[in-house]
Design a protein around this motif. Structure first.
Motif, short mmCIF file in Angstrom:
data_model
loop_
_atom_site.label_atom_id
_atom_site.label_comp_id
_atom_site.label_asym_id
_atom_site.label_seq_id
_atom_site.Cartn_x
_atom_site.Cartn_y
_atom_site.Cartn_z
N ALA A 1 -47.85 -25.38 -41.88
CA ALA A 1 -49.17 -25.07 -41.99
C ALA A 1 -49.28 -24.43 -43.22
O ALA A 1 -49.34 -23.18 -43.36
CB ALA A 1 -49.43 -24.15 -40.74
N PRO A 2 -49.85 -24.89 -44.22
CA PRO A 2 -50.17 -24.47 -45.41
C PRO A 2 -51.09 -23.61 -45.81
O PRO A 2 -51.17 -22.53 -46.50
CB PRO A 2 -50.52 -25.73 -46.53
CG PRO A 2 -49.88 -27.08 -45.92
CD PRO A 2 -50.09 -26.56 -44.30
N THR A 3 -52.13 -23.48 -44.88
CA THR A 3 -53.07 -22.34 -44.99
C THR A 3 -52.98 -21.16 -44.18
O THR A 3 -53.64 -20.19 -43.94
CB THR A 3 -54.60 -22.90 -44.38
OG1 THR A 3 -54.35 -23.29 -43.03
CG2 THR A 3 -54.94 -24.10 -45.17
N ALA A 4 -51.59 -20.98 -43.93
CA ALA A 4 -51.27 -19.84 -42.95
C ALA A 4 -51.29 -18.51 -43.92
O ALA A 4 -51.23 -18.44 -45.07
CB ALA A 4 -49.69 -19.74 -42.76
N THR A 5 -51.78 -17.23 -42.84
CA THR A 5 -52.05 -16.28 -43.60
C THR A 5 -51.39 -14.97 -42.52
O THR A 5 -50.55 -15.50 -41.80
CB THR A 5 -53.30 -15.83 -43.80
OG1 THR A 5 -53.41 -14.86 -44.60
CG2 THR A 5 -54.00 -15.82 -42.71
N GLY A 6 -51.64 -13.94 -43.09
CA GLY A 6 -51.10 -12.67 -42.14
C GLY A 6 -49.96 -12.12 -43.19
O GLY A 6 -49.87 -12.33 -44.30
#
Length: 872
Positions: free
Chosen positions: A702-707
């Protein structure tokens, strides 16, 4: 070419200072008016942005992903998480329910209040989320206790309790071969509460643990999340809400004396307490810095009038710089507020060099006007170059993505020229007005001659420096960078200590990754792929809020309802028994326990009965009404809430995704249909390599992962990139500046080499002292080149003017370099006293860097210059 420019600059500078002298009163009056106007502007327009998310460029990719998540789920931003710990689950649950209800009465202050465990949906359907085997075991326990629960439902008083216990004891001692319900756990629990009462300790019987068979170990915890409106223009955006929470907790007796503890964390609380820590540390640093500067000025200048003239110049320049900062940026940030300490430490350098050069010529029988002109001609050029070098170092941060540091660079860099102007304008005017008296030539001027060791034994000094450099190079391999911003916060503050406590459970740790997907089907598909990763412990989507195995669980719950519902039917408000009835029931209970305790059988029931009997016998004045009332409160206060919760849970119904309430679904699926996937790590992400593995694995899927883990990882890379870029710009520009100024490649490289040596020693000290680089102190090395070069410029330029190999050591220049460095060290070193770990680490590392620079400037540099002049 540069020589002609320098001569012209010095000539104009001399004329400027002489003109200031001739119009001293006018200059001072104009400066005072400008200072008053600036002070008024600062006090009426001052504001500070405490939003730490604004420290890095919003155009960075990971920040865009984080912003997209915040825009889709705004309820997760700027929160205060209220953590309520209770000695028992009953205490925590009752307190949280009451507290959430009180918070909802003031929505204009506390905003949205979310109490997950108190949500009506989970109160009704909570049993569906239990493991099927655990639910069956609970049903069996409640089936055995059904007759006794009915007694307590109809009479939740001490009389009802002792009647229920009496029935249970009668069943337990029957001699007909039937098996009674296990009553030992209840007897021991009651005995524990009676013993606590006898010892004066708080205690309350946990009916939840009795009914469910939960272990009676450790406190229970509940979470309530609020989203108050924050004022980012305030020094404490969440202070009003946090103070109100604490006041409400005190009013509701949510404290240690009542078996409860309330703490606050969350992004808003963390930011507020961090700012308070920084503010307190900077306040102390400012006071200590000013005291040290005054003391060092007194020792260095040996003249009260000169000290006060230098201090007044410093204060005026500081106020002018603050006015520029507010006018240019509108507000400060958590990093740029440090400009004041930086200005104090650096501006006073200019004053010391000018004042000591003025004093040197004054002591050599020059007139006041001539001494000012000589000082302007002698150090004016070096001061201009020093200000330029410092500005280069500060302005180098303007070309990075570290916006918080870039703003500090703009303020501090511009402040260098403000300081230069003040010390070449206000200081000469003040010196003209106070007209210091000359002192005899003697040890005052030559006190820095202790550093003449460098010209007496230059080869020895160089040899020691080379050995130290080799050792530092070997030690520098152990240097590290701390990427976790949590380690920059005060671990003793409530918000940070609470987060650290929560990290022990991966389900409550803030170190989780969130992925925003286009819709729920894509979220579910992504979740399946993420679950296969070795670094992932669990994945959560909206679908995980739909209980599994509902058919079997509902059958079990329906069976529970059949035998429990009749016992939990409303019978109206029960009549409260009187004090005598309670005493009678107590006497009957005492007699039953005594009978069991005196039997010959040695079993768990007898041991429990004996313990409870002993506890009852130890009660002081057992017949007093106050004693009986306290006992009733301890044993029965939590019972009604548990019975009501049990009654509500028997109404569980099938749950489909469409049945999930908005309070749950809105936190998983946004209004525009985008869905959230939460990924929980398997490893401890406080370990750097574990964090890298987790982030890398998840972003591969998931390249758009954040956190938090992604932000820590990417912010670290962004800061290091900013540091490398700023260092490259600073070093390159300063090297070019040296080449232009000295018009001598050897001397330019020599001064630059001294800075590199000081930087190497600083890095080695970081490794030896286990003082890792971090987001706060990473500015040290670029600043070392920008600030440290000033001493080299002053020394080499004076050495060029004096010519004799040891003549410079007999001038005021080494003394000025020494006391300038000491005042800067005192100013920056005071930051190390801060209780904020990030700020303190910056102060410590800056102090180490300046000490290393001082040693290379007054020992190693003179030794190389002596060798170049043929001094063996």
């Amino acid at each position: 070419m540069f020589k002609g420019f320098a001569d012209n600059y010095r000539h104009r500078l001399v004329r400027w200072v002489d003109g200031v002298r001739q119009r001293a009163l006018l200059v001072v009056a104009a400066s005072v008016l400008a200072t008053l106007a600036s002070f008024f502007y600062v006090t009426t327009h001052f504001s500070i942005n405490t939003d730490t998310s604004d420290m890095l460029s919003p155009e960075l990719e990971f920040r865009r992903h984080s912003r997209a998540l915040s825009e889709s789920f705004p309820q997760f931003s700027d929160n205060i998480l209220i953590v309520i710990d209770g000695e028992t689950p009953d205490l925590a649950d009752d307190a949280a329910l009451r507290f959430a209800e009180r918070l909802r009465r003031t929505p204009e202050l506390f905003g949205e209040v979310y109490d997950p465990a108190g949500d009506p949906f989970f109160r009704q359907n909570g049993l569906l989320y239990m493991d099927a085997d655990e639910l069956t075991a609970l049903a069996d326990r409640l089936a055995e206790a059904q007759p006794f629960l009915g007694v307590l439902w109809r009479d939740p008083s001490l009389v009802g309790l002792f009647r229920m216990l009496g029935l249970a004891l009668d069943e337990a001692v029957k001699d007909d071969g039937s098996k009674g319900i296990p009553i030992e756990r209840a007897l021991n629990a009651i005995a524990g509460e009676v013993e606590a009462m006898n010892q004066g300790r708080f205690g309350q019987l946990s009916w939840r643990r009795l009914m469910t068979g939960e272990a009676s170990v450790g406190p229970a915890r509940r979470y309530i999340q609020i989203q108050p409106t924050l004022d980012f223009g305030s020094l404490a955006p969440a202070k009003q809400a946090m103070d109100a929470v604490r006041a409400l907790a005190a009013d509701m007796n949510i404290d240690n004396a009542h078996g409860l503890r309330l703490r606050m964390t969350g992004s808003a609380a963390l930011a507020d307490e961090e700012l308070a820590s920084v503010e307190e540390g900077m306040g102390l640093a400012g006071v200590v810095s000013l005291v040290l500067v005054i003391g060092l000025l007194m020792v260095g200048l040996k003249s009260g009038p000169m000290v006060w003239a230098t201090l007044i110049t410093l204060i005026m320049g500081l106020i002018w710089t603050a006015a520029f900062a507010i006018a240019a940026l509108g507000q400060l940030n958590l990093i740029s507020v440090a400009f004041a300490v930086l200005f104090i430490g650096l501006s006073v350098d200019f004053g010391i060099h000018f004042a000591l050069r003025y004093k040197e010529d004054l002591d050599n029988f020059a007139s006041h006007g001539a001494a000012l002109r000589y000082a302007a001609a002698g150090v004016g050029g070096a001061l201009g170059l020093s200000a330029t070098a410092a500005t280069i170092a500060f302005y180098s941060f303007l070309f990075t993505n570290y916006l918080g540091l870039a703003e500090l660079g703009l303020i501090a860099g511009t402040g260098m020229f403000i300081a230069l102007f003040a010390n070449l304008t206000v200081l000469p005017a003040l010196l003209t007005m106070v007209h210091p008296a000359p002192t005899p030539i003697g040890k005052e001027v030559r006190s820095a001659a202790v550093f003449s060791i460098a010209v007496k034994w230059p080869r020895s000094v160089i040899g020691v420096a080379i050995i130290a450099a080799i050792a530092a190079g070997a030690l520098s391999s152990d240097v590290s960078f701390d990427f976790d911003p949590m380690n920059l916060r005060d671990p003793e503050s409530e918000s940070v200590a609470t987060v650290i406590d929560m990290m022990s459970d991966s389900r409550t740790s803030p170190y989780t990754i969130t992925v925003l997907t286009e819709d729920l089907p894509r979220a579910l598909a992504l979740a399946e792929r993420l679950r296969d990763l070795d670094t992932v412990e669990d994945v959560e989507t909206l679908n995980d809020y739909v209980p599994v195995g509902q058919t079997q669980k509902l059958e079990t719950i329906n069976e529970m309802a059949l035998f429990l519902s009749p016992s939990l039917m409303s019978v109206g408000q029960p009549q409260q028994p009187g004090h005598q009835q309670k005493l009678d029931s107590f006497g009957a209970m005492f007699a039953k326990l005594e009978k069991i305790a005196l039997t010959a059988a040695e079993n768990d029931l007898q041991k429990s009965a004996r313990r409870l009997l002993a506890a009852f016998m130890a009660i002081r004045d057992p017949s007093a009404e106050a004693t009986v009332t306290e006992l009733e409160h301890r044993l029965l206060d939590s019972l009604p809430g548990r019975l009501q919760m049990l009654k509500e849970s028997l109404n569980a119904a099938p749950v489909a995704m469409a049945d999930l309430p908005t309070s749950i679904s809105a936190r998983q699926v946004a209004d525009d249909g985008r869905a959230k996937v939460t990924v929980y790590p398997k490893e401890n992400l406080q370990q750097r390599q574990s964090l890298i593995r987790f982030v890398t694995d998840v972003r591969r899927v998931a390249p758009t992962a954040t956190g938090a883990p992604v932000i820590i990882f990417e912010a670290g890379r962004a800061v290091i990139d900013s540091f490398v870029r700023a260092a490259g710009i600073s070093v390159s520009c300063i090297l070019v500046l040296l080449l232009i100024v000295f018009e001598n490649l050897r001397r330019s490289i020599l001064v630059f080499a001294m800075l590199s040596l000081a930087a190497l020693w600083t890095v080695a000290a970081s490794a030896v002292l286990s003082l890792p680089f971090n987001f706060a102190n990473v500015i040290v090395l670029p600043l070392l080149f920008g600030l440290g070069v000033a001493g080299g410029i002053h020394f080499v330029m004076r050495d060029n003017a004096v010519h004799e190999h040891d003549g410079v050591m007999a001038t005021s220049t080494p003394r000025a370099i020494l006391f300038s460095a000491l005042t800067t060290i005192g100013s920056f070193g005071s930051i190390a006293l801060s209780g904020h770990p990030g700020t303190a680490s910056m102060g410590m590392l800056l102090t180490i860097a300046l000490v290393c620079t001082l040693v290379t400037t007054l020992l190693v540099l003179p030794a190389f210059l002596a060798i170049s002049k043929g001094n063996k």
